[in-house]
Scaffold this motif. Structure first.
Motif, mmCIF file in Angstrom:
data_model
loop_
_atom_site.group_PDB
_atom_site.id
_atom_site.type_symbol
_atom_site.label_atom_id
_atom_site.label_comp_id
_atom_site.label_asym_id
_atom_site.label_seq_id
_atom_site.Cartn_x
_atom_site.Cartn_y
_atom_site.Cartn_z
ATOM 1 N N GLU A 149 -15.226 35.657 -26.543
ATOM 2 C CA GLU A 149 -15.940 36.868 -26.138
ATOM 3 C C GLU A 149 -17.122 36.572 -25.219
ATOM 4 N N SER A 188 -10.869 42.617 -30.045
ATOM 5 C CA SER A 188 -10.716 41.207 -30.392
ATOM 6 C C SER A 188 -9.521 41.027 -31.318
ATOM 7 N N VAL A 248 -10.512 37.356 -27.471
ATOM 8 C CA VAL A 248 -9.864 38.577 -26.994
ATOM 9 C C VAL A 248 -8.616 38.175 -26.204
#
Length: 216
Positions: free
Chosen positions: A134, A169, A190
Motif C-alpha cells: 500500500e 486490499s 493491493v
C-alpha cells in the motif's frame, strides 16, 4: 613504509566509499523510478463447466489440454423424464473459447446441477496478478509499462502494461477477520492486473512471476 601503508588504507577507504555510494545510488534509482514485487503470478479468468440438470453423466468428450470453442457440445447428462422441448438442457456446452485445464468429470457417475465437471481458461486472455504494498501504490497508474520475468522462462523479460488497480486490499476479502485484542500494524497489499504485450508463448496459469513497473 608508513607512507605506503597510508596510501593502501586510503585506497581501501575510497574503494569502500565508492562501493557504498554505488549501492546507495542503485537502490535510490530503483526506488525512485520503479516499483517491483516477486509476489506475482500468471493467471486468467477460470470458467467452470457445469450441468444444468442433475443426472448420470453418460458422455464427456474432452480431456485436459483440449481446445474447445464456445457452445461446442462436449458432453451429455442422462435426461430421464425430461420433456423433449428441454432435451437441450441435458447437453454440456463449452461456455467460452479456451483450453480445458482441469477435468473432474467421471462418465457413469451422478452429477448435481451446478457441480463443477471441468475448468477451462482462455489462454489468449492471460495476465499477471501482482500484489503491491500500500505504501507504493500511489506511484502506480494504469497504462504504465512493466518488465515481467516468469520463472517458466528463466532469463527472458516480457513487456506488459498496468491494466487495473484493485479497489481494496487483499485483507479486505478475508473471511476470518482477526478478533485479537493486541493490534499489530501490518503493511497491506493491493492486487493489480498487468496485461501482456504481444506474445505467442504458452504461459501456464499459476506460475510465478516478478514484475518491475516503470513509474517515472
Amino acid at each position: 613504509m608508513n607512507g605506503k601503508r597510508k596510501v593502501v588504507i586510503l585506497s581501501i577507504v575510497v574503494a569502500m566509499l565508492l562501493t557504498l555510494g554505488g549501492v546507495g545510488l542503485y537502490y535510490w534509482y530503483n526506488n525512485a523510478y520503479f516499483v517491483s514485487t516477486e509476489d506475482a503470478q500468471v493467471t486468467g479468468d477460470y470458467v467452470k463447466i457445469t450441468p444444468q440438470i442433475s443426472g448420470k453423466l453418460v458422455e464427456f468428450n474432452v480431456k485436459e489440454g483440449d481446445t474447445v470453442v464456445k457452445d461446442q457440445i462436449i458432453g451429455r447428462i442422462e435426461a430421464i423424464g425430461t420433456a423433449d422441448s428441454s432435451v437441450d438442457t441435458s447437453l454440456l456446452r463449452a461456455p467460452v473459447n479456451g483450453t480445458i485445464i482441469k477435468n473432474q468429470a467421471r462418465v457413469g457417475e451422478f452429477s448435481n446441477a451446478g457441480s463443477t465437471l471441468a475448468v477451462m481458461i482462455d489462454p489468449s486472455q492471460l495476465y499477471i496478478s501482482a500484489n503491491i504494498e500500500e505504501t507504493k501504490l500511489g506511484k502506480i497508474k494504469p497504462g504504465e509499462q512493466v518488465d515481467i520475468g516468469i520463472d517458466q522462462f528463466k532469463g527472458r523479460t516480457f513487456k506488459g502494461n498496468v491494466e487495473f488497480i484493485g479497489q481494496a486490499s487483499n485483507s479486505a476479502f478475508s473471511l476470518l477477520p482477526s478478533s485479537s485484542g493486541a493490534f499489530t500494524k501490518v503493511v497491506q497489499t493491493v492486487p493489480i492486473s498487468i496485461g501482456f504485450e504481444n506474445t505467442d508463448l504458452n504461459f501456464l496459469p499459476g506460475t510465478n512471476a516478478v514484475v518491475k513497473i516503470h513509474v517515472k
